[in-house]
Design a protein around this motif. Structure first.
Motif, PDB file in Angstrom:
ATOM      1  N   ASP A   1       2.600  -2.620  -3.823  1.00  0.00           N
ATOM      2  CA  ASP A   1       3.293  -3.486  -5.137  1.00  0.00           C
ATOM      3  C   ASP A   1       2.991  -5.034  -4.641  1.00  0.00           C
ATOM      4  N   ILE A   2       2.149  -5.596  -5.166  1.00  0.00           N
ATOM      5  CA  ILE A   2       1.567  -7.023  -4.961  1.00  0.00           C
ATOM      6  C   ILE A   2       2.220  -7.735  -5.727  1.00  0.00           C
ATOM      7  N   ARG A   3       2.875  -8.941  -5.697  1.00  0.00           N
ATOM      8  CA  ARG A   3       3.386  -9.876  -6.554  1.00  0.00           C
ATOM      9  C   ARG A   3       2.817 -11.159  -6.218  1.00  0.00           C
ATOM     10  N   THR A   4       2.300 -11.716  -7.556  1.00  0.00           N
ATOM     11  CA  THR A   4       1.708 -13.035  -7.435  1.00  0.00           C
ATOM     12  C   THR A   4       2.474 -13.944  -8.532  1.00  0.00           C
ATOM     13  N   ALA A   5       1.839 -15.027  -8.457  1.00  0.00           N
ATOM     14  CA  ALA A   5       2.636 -16.178  -9.226  1.00  0.00           C
ATOM     15  C   ALA A   5       1.298 -16.973  -9.754  1.00  0.00           C
ATOM     16  N   ARG A   6       1.426 -17.386 -11.184  1.00  0.00           N
ATOM     17  CA  ARG A   6       0.376 -18.200 -11.684  1.00  0.00           C
ATOM     18  C   ARG A   6       0.571 -19.507 -11.631  1.00  0.00           C
ATOM     19  N   VAL A   7      -0.183 -20.243 -10.778  1.00  0.00           N
ATOM     20  CA  VAL A   7      -0.015 -21.771 -10.523  1.00  0.00           C
ATOM     21  C   VAL A   7      -1.275 -22.351 -10.703  1.00  0.00           C
ATOM     22  N   GLU A   8      -1.192 -23.305 -11.571  1.00  0.00           N
ATOM     23  CA  GLU A   8      -2.451 -24.197 -11.634  1.00  0.00           C
ATOM     24  C   GLU A   8      -3.743 -23.393 -12.204  1.00  0.00           C
ATOM     25  N   ALA A   9      -3.541 -22.379 -12.928  1.00  0.00           N
ATOM     26  CA  ALA A   9      -4.584 -21.616 -13.512  1.00  0.00           C
ATOM     27  C   ALA A   9      -5.269 -20.547 -12.418  1.00  0.00           C
ATOM     28  N   ARG A  10      -4.481 -20.446 -11.349  1.00  0.00           N
ATOM     29  CA  ARG A  10      -4.940 -19.502 -10.231  1.00  0.00           C
ATOM     30  C   ARG A  10      -3.579 -18.509  -9.740  1.00  0.00           C
ATOM     31  N   ASP A  11      -3.827 -17.069  -9.477  1.00  0.00           N
ATOM     32  CA  ASP A  11      -3.174 -16.465  -8.899  1.00  0.00           C
ATOM     33  C   ASP A  11      -2.693 -16.759  -7.467  1.00  0.00           C
ATOM     34  N   VAL A  12      -1.446 -16.950  -7.289  1.00  0.00           N
ATOM     35  CA  VAL A  12      -1.156 -17.227  -5.763  1.00  0.00           C
ATOM     36  C   VAL A  12      -0.066 -15.958  -5.248  1.00  0.00           C
ATOM     37  N   PHE A  13      -0.534 -15.393  -4.233  1.00  0.00           N
ATOM     38  CA  PHE A  13       0.228 -14.562  -3.295  1.00  0.00           C
ATOM     39  C   PHE A  13       1.491 -14.787  -3.066  1.00  0.00           C
ATOM     40  N   VAL A  14       2.750 -14.060  -3.665  1.00  0.00           N
ATOM     41  CA  VAL A  14       4.000 -14.134  -3.027  1.00  0.00           C
ATOM     42  C   VAL A  14       4.472 -13.300  -2.287  1.00  0.00           C
ATOM     43  N   GLU A  15       4.552 -12.075  -2.281  1.00  0.00           N
ATOM     44  CA  GLU A  15       4.670 -11.007  -1.204  1.00  0.00           C
ATOM     45  C   GLU A  15       3.935  -9.694  -1.951  1.00  0.00           C
ATOM     46  N   ALA A  16       4.384  -8.845  -0.775  1.00  0.00           N
ATOM     47  CA  ALA A  16       3.584  -7.224  -1.209  1.00  0.00           C
ATOM     48  C   ALA A  16       4.604  -6.386  -0.651  1.00  0.00           C
ATOM     49  N   PHE A  17       5.125  -5.389  -1.115  1.00  0.00           N
ATOM     50  CA  PHE A  17       5.922  -4.240  -0.617  1.00  0.00           C
ATOM     51  C   PHE A  17       4.810  -2.749  -0.574  1.00  0.00           C
ATOM     52  N   LEU A  18       4.658  -2.433   0.585  1.00  0.00           N
ATOM     53  CA  LEU A  18       3.878  -1.318   0.779  1.00  0.00           C
ATOM     54  C   LEU A  18       4.511  -0.134   1.267  1.00  0.00           C
ATOM     55  N   THR A  19       4.393   1.227   0.636  1.00  0.00           N
ATOM     56  CA  THR A  19       4.691   2.187   1.042  1.00  0.00           C
ATOM     57  C   THR A  19       3.770   3.428   1.347  1.00  0.00           C
ATOM     58  N   VAL A  20       3.860   4.262   2.393  1.00  0.00           N
ATOM     59  CA  VAL A  20       2.874   4.879   2.669  1.00  0.00           C
ATOM     60  C   VAL A  20       3.774   6.374   2.940  1.00  0.00           C
ATOM     61  N   GLU A  21       3.352   7.454   2.051  1.00  0.00           N
ATOM     62  CA  GLU A  21       3.981   8.681   2.068  1.00  0.00           C
ATOM     63  C   GLU A  21       2.956   9.597   2.746  1.00  0.00           C
ATOM     64  N   ALA A  22       3.355  10.529   3.785  1.00  0.00           N
ATOM     65  CA  ALA A  22       2.857  11.600   4.395  1.00  0.00           C
ATOM     66  C   ALA A  22       3.536  12.837   4.067  1.00  0.00           C
ATOM     67  N   SER A  23       2.674  13.880   3.858  1.00  0.00           N
ATOM     68  CA  SER A  23       3.372  15.171   3.293  1.00  0.00           C
ATOM     69  C   SER A  23       2.545  16.257   3.703  1.00  0.00           C
ATOM     70  N   GLY A  24       3.261  17.368   4.032  1.00  0.00           N
ATOM     71  CA  GLY A  24       2.644  18.538   4.318  1.00  0.00           C
ATOM     72  C   GLY A  24       3.726  19.682   4.473  1.00  0.00           C
ATOM     73  N   ARG A  25       3.108  21.062   4.581  1.00  0.00           N
ATOM     74  CA  ARG A  25       3.806  22.105   4.479  1.00  0.00           C
ATOM     75  C   ARG A  25       4.422  22.274   6.115  1.00  0.00           C
ATOM     76  N   PRO A  26       5.615  22.796   6.209  1.00  0.00           N
ATOM     77  CA  PRO A  26       6.063  23.170   7.226  1.00  0.00           C
ATOM     78  C   PRO A  26       5.177  24.152   8.307  1.00  0.00           C
ATOM     79  N   ARG A  27       5.108  23.753   9.545  1.00  0.00           N
ATOM     80  CA  ARG A  27       4.111  24.790  10.397  1.00  0.00           C
ATOM     81  C   ARG A  27       5.011  25.969  10.843  1.00  0.00           C
ATOM     82  N   ILE A  28       4.450  27.174  10.358  1.00  0.00           N
ATOM     83  CA  ILE A  28       5.287  28.507  10.493  1.00  0.00           C
ATOM     84  C   ILE A  28       4.421  29.338  11.358  1.00  0.00           C
ATOM     85  N   ALA A  29       5.118  29.944  12.337  1.00  0.00           N
ATOM     86  CA  ALA A  29       4.763  30.860  13.274  1.00  0.00           C
ATOM     87  C   ALA A  29       4.704  32.326  12.369  1.00  0.00           C
TER      88      ALA A  29
END
Length: 668
Positions: free
Chosen positions: A638-666
């Motif tokens: 989720d990257i947030r920018t602002a328009r300043v003098e006809a160009r996009d300026v980076f403000v902040e970014a919020f990143l989420t990583v999801e790791a998913s799998g089935r439970p290991r079953i014996a």
């Protein structure tokens, strides 16, 4: 062959289910939840389900636990006594943001320190004041919550406070930045307070459950359901019990989907304490981006978008004193049904009820009883509270025999909130016994208690009801009405095109209510739900057909609906999410905020790549630690920018990583 054991500890019943090869329900069982030692109820349910299936405990390949314990505790205002260390904020912030109310008299220390938005130190940490606070308060609390200003930008002060608390007291500590990577310090502080309050309760449940399963000969790994329906290891749940908020309700959604295959439906799960309603869309439960909201608390815990109301089979029945006609309302507090407490103390309960029935007038506490919950910590009790607890002792008593003054009623409720005492009064479960819909407990005691309550006077001076069966029907009708309103509120909240007013107002609006009754005058009105409802819970077949008729919708009551939570507990996936932030404190500088301090880069790509790699490693490691295999990851930027003098300026970014799998079953 795989043999999966699912267990759900609810407010009234503990359910167990065995599923073979992840496709077939082999056996189900129920046992009363034992508040004094939850492992007793868990053990009885597991023994019963193994016996019914005729399988050996050693054949179980995976065990999973879902619990409504955290949800119920927050709805009922229960939990351990905790202390909040609030770093870098003002004293007035405790009142401004509702933290004082959430603490309910528990101690708080507003401590100098904290950081600014960029992660720099705003003020030195006052460790001397902290150590002085610990000397006076540590002996009276079971946990600490630590929340620092902008701790998600730099957690150094939170970590130092936690280190000192652990070093000097050994008491469990919850740091707010470990529960959420997002801003909003007061909300993180509240989440940390609730987590600290739940640690002892959830730790006891998991520890005793693991011990009991081991004693029964089950060696399989035990998992716990999170509030978003995913699984985590027992160790992870012990450290972050707040994530088990809505564990039981989330498991019910997973179970509902597994049982019915619905792609789009409202799922309504009625238990002893709460009714939980959520939407399944495209075969998946919706996740609430704002965080779980339970018992009036708005948390930062990622969970299913669930509306939880204090409405269940064991909700206390209250007399409506306003107006001439009177009536009843239900909840939000759960009490022990009189029919149930009479099973454990029949002589006391029946003798008291018979005496009260012979009286010429109805007493304020007629039909109510109290008993202590053994084995609970009574640390930090006020003198009056301690005297009442001592008066109750190990026996069951009529409430009126315990309370010696009106002021003691407040003290008794404090003991109930601490989980030290249980109150018994009439409930919808008692009404169902009177009407012959249930017969598991003492129907005679229920009828006596409802007879007493029916004698209470409404605004007109008339009795509430002529007899116990009439009152029982009034209670069941009120259950139908409040359940229908809960479903309507959820539907309005999930509408893709909002109507404007709040969902609770829309559900109760005169046009909506007249439409449900099919008003035909100069105006013709017809309203109802335009979506199927899946009714879950052991009592759903008793209550929900009338709810479906009231809302003019298709009510689905699947086989095994009474153990849907236990089914959902064991058919879910392990999913771990880790989030972080990149900010731009100055032109040409891009800052990654990590637990060990901020790191600066000259381009946003470098900062984002480092954060992504860091979060990927953390999420994957957490999934592996929980016992996942075949792990897949997803990344959201989720990257947030602002328009300043006809160009996009980076403000902040919020990143989420999801790791998913089935439970290991014996495999057996």
């Amino acid at each position: 062959m795989t043999l999966l054991l699912g267990v759900d500890t609810g407010g009234t019943y503990t359910d167990a289910v065995l599923i073979r090869d992840e496709t077939h329900v082999l056996a189900t069982a129920k046992s009363l939840t034992t508040r004094q030692d939850l492992a007793i109820g868990v053990g009885k349910a597991v023994e019963a389900v193994l016996s019914e299936a005729g399988v050996s405990p050693s054949e179980v390949t995976l065990a999973a636990l879902s619990t409504t314990l955290a949800t119920n505790a927050l709805v009922e205002g229960q939990g351990g006594r905790v202390a909040l260390v609030y770093v870098g904020f003002a004293e007035a912030d405790l009142d401004r943001h509702g933290l004082r109310d959430a603490l309910k008299g528990d101690p708080a220390l507003v401590l100098a320190g904290g950081h600014n938005h960029a992660g720099g130190e705003a003020a030195p940490l006052d460790t001397a004041a902290l150590r002085s606070f610990l000397q006076t308060e540590a002996a009276h609390v079971s946990g600490f919550a630590v929340a620092g200003q902008f701790a998600t930008r730099n957690p150094a002060h939170e970590l130092e406070v936690a280190r000192i608390i652990t070093e000097e007291t050994g008491i469990p500590v919850t740091c707010s930045h470990q529960l959420s990577a997002r801003l909003n310090g007061p909300k993180r502080a509240l989440t940390a307070v609730l987590n600290a309050r739940l640690i002892g309760m959830i730790d006891r449940l998991i520890g005793r459950a693991e011990t009991r399963l081991s004693e029964l000969g089950i060696a399989a790994q035990m998992m716990v359901v999170r509030g978003d329906g995913a699984l985590m290891s027992a160790e992870q749940a012990r450290a972050r019990p707040i994530e088990t908020i809505l564990s039981g309700p989330a498991a019910s959604l997973v179970g509902a989907r597994w049982l019915t295959g619905v792609e789009r439906a409202l799922v309504s799960d009625i238990g002893g304490t709460t009714t939980d309603v959520a939407l399944i869309e495209n075969g998946k439960p919706k996740i609430d981006p704002a965080g779980a909201q339970v018992g009036g608390y708005s948390t930062m815990v990622e969970a299913v978008a669930m509306r939880t109301s204090g409405l269940g089979g064991d909700s206390q029945v209250h007399l409506v004193t306003s107006g001439m006609d009177g009536g009843v309302t239900l909840g939000p507090r759960r009490v022990l049904p009189v029919s149930l407490v009479a099973m454990t103390a029949p002589d006391v309960v029946h003798a008291a009820l018979d005496t009260q029935l012979r009286a010429s007038t109805v007493g304020e506490y007629d039909g109510q009883f109290v008993r202590a919950v053994p084995g609970q910590s009574a640390v930090g009790l006020a003198d009056r509270d301690a005297r009442i607890l001592e008066r109750i002792g190990d026996a069951t008593h009529p409430t009126g025999a315990i309370l010696q003054s009106r002021i003691e009623q407040t003290a008794l409720m404090r003991l109930v909130d601490r989980g030290l005492v249980q109150v018994s009064a009439i409930t919808p479960s008692d009404a169902s016994h009177v009407l012959g819909r249930l017969s598991a407990w003492d129907s005679e005691a229920a009828e006596k208690a409802l007879t007493l309550f029916a004698r209470r006077r409404v605004g007109s001076g008339d009795r509430l009801a002529p007899d116990a069966p009439s009152l029982a029907q009034i209670i069941i009708d009120q259950m139908t009405e409040q359940t229908a309103l809960t479903l309507l509120e959820t539907a309005f909240a999930e509408e893709s095109s909002p109507f404007g007013p709040p969902p609770d107002q829309l559900a109760r609006h005169v046009l909506m209510q007249r439409g449900l009754k099919g008003h035909r005058g100069l105006i013709s009105l017809q309203s109802g739900l335009n979506v199927d409802v899946v009714g879950l819970g052991a009592s759903a077949p008793s209550y929900y057909p009338a709810v479906g008729a009231r809302l003019h919708c298709n009510m689905i009551l699947p086989e095994h609906a009474g153990v849907a939570n236990a089914i959902g507990a064991v058919v879910g996936r392990i999913t771990m999410r880790r989030s972080g932030t990149v900010t731009s404190p100055a032109e040409g500088k891009f800052r990654v905020h990590l637990d060990d301090g901020p790191q600066d880069f000259s381009t946003p790509e470098e900062a984002l790549n480092l954060l992504e790699a860091h979060l990927h490693g953390e999420a994957t490691a957490a999934a592996e630690e929980a016992g996942a295999e075949d792990i897949a990851t997803q990344i959201e930027r989720d990257i947030r920018t602002a328009r300043v003098e006809a160009r996009d300026v980076f403000v902040e970014a919020f990143l989420t990583v999801e790791a998913s799998g089935r439970p290991r079953i014996a495999h057996a």
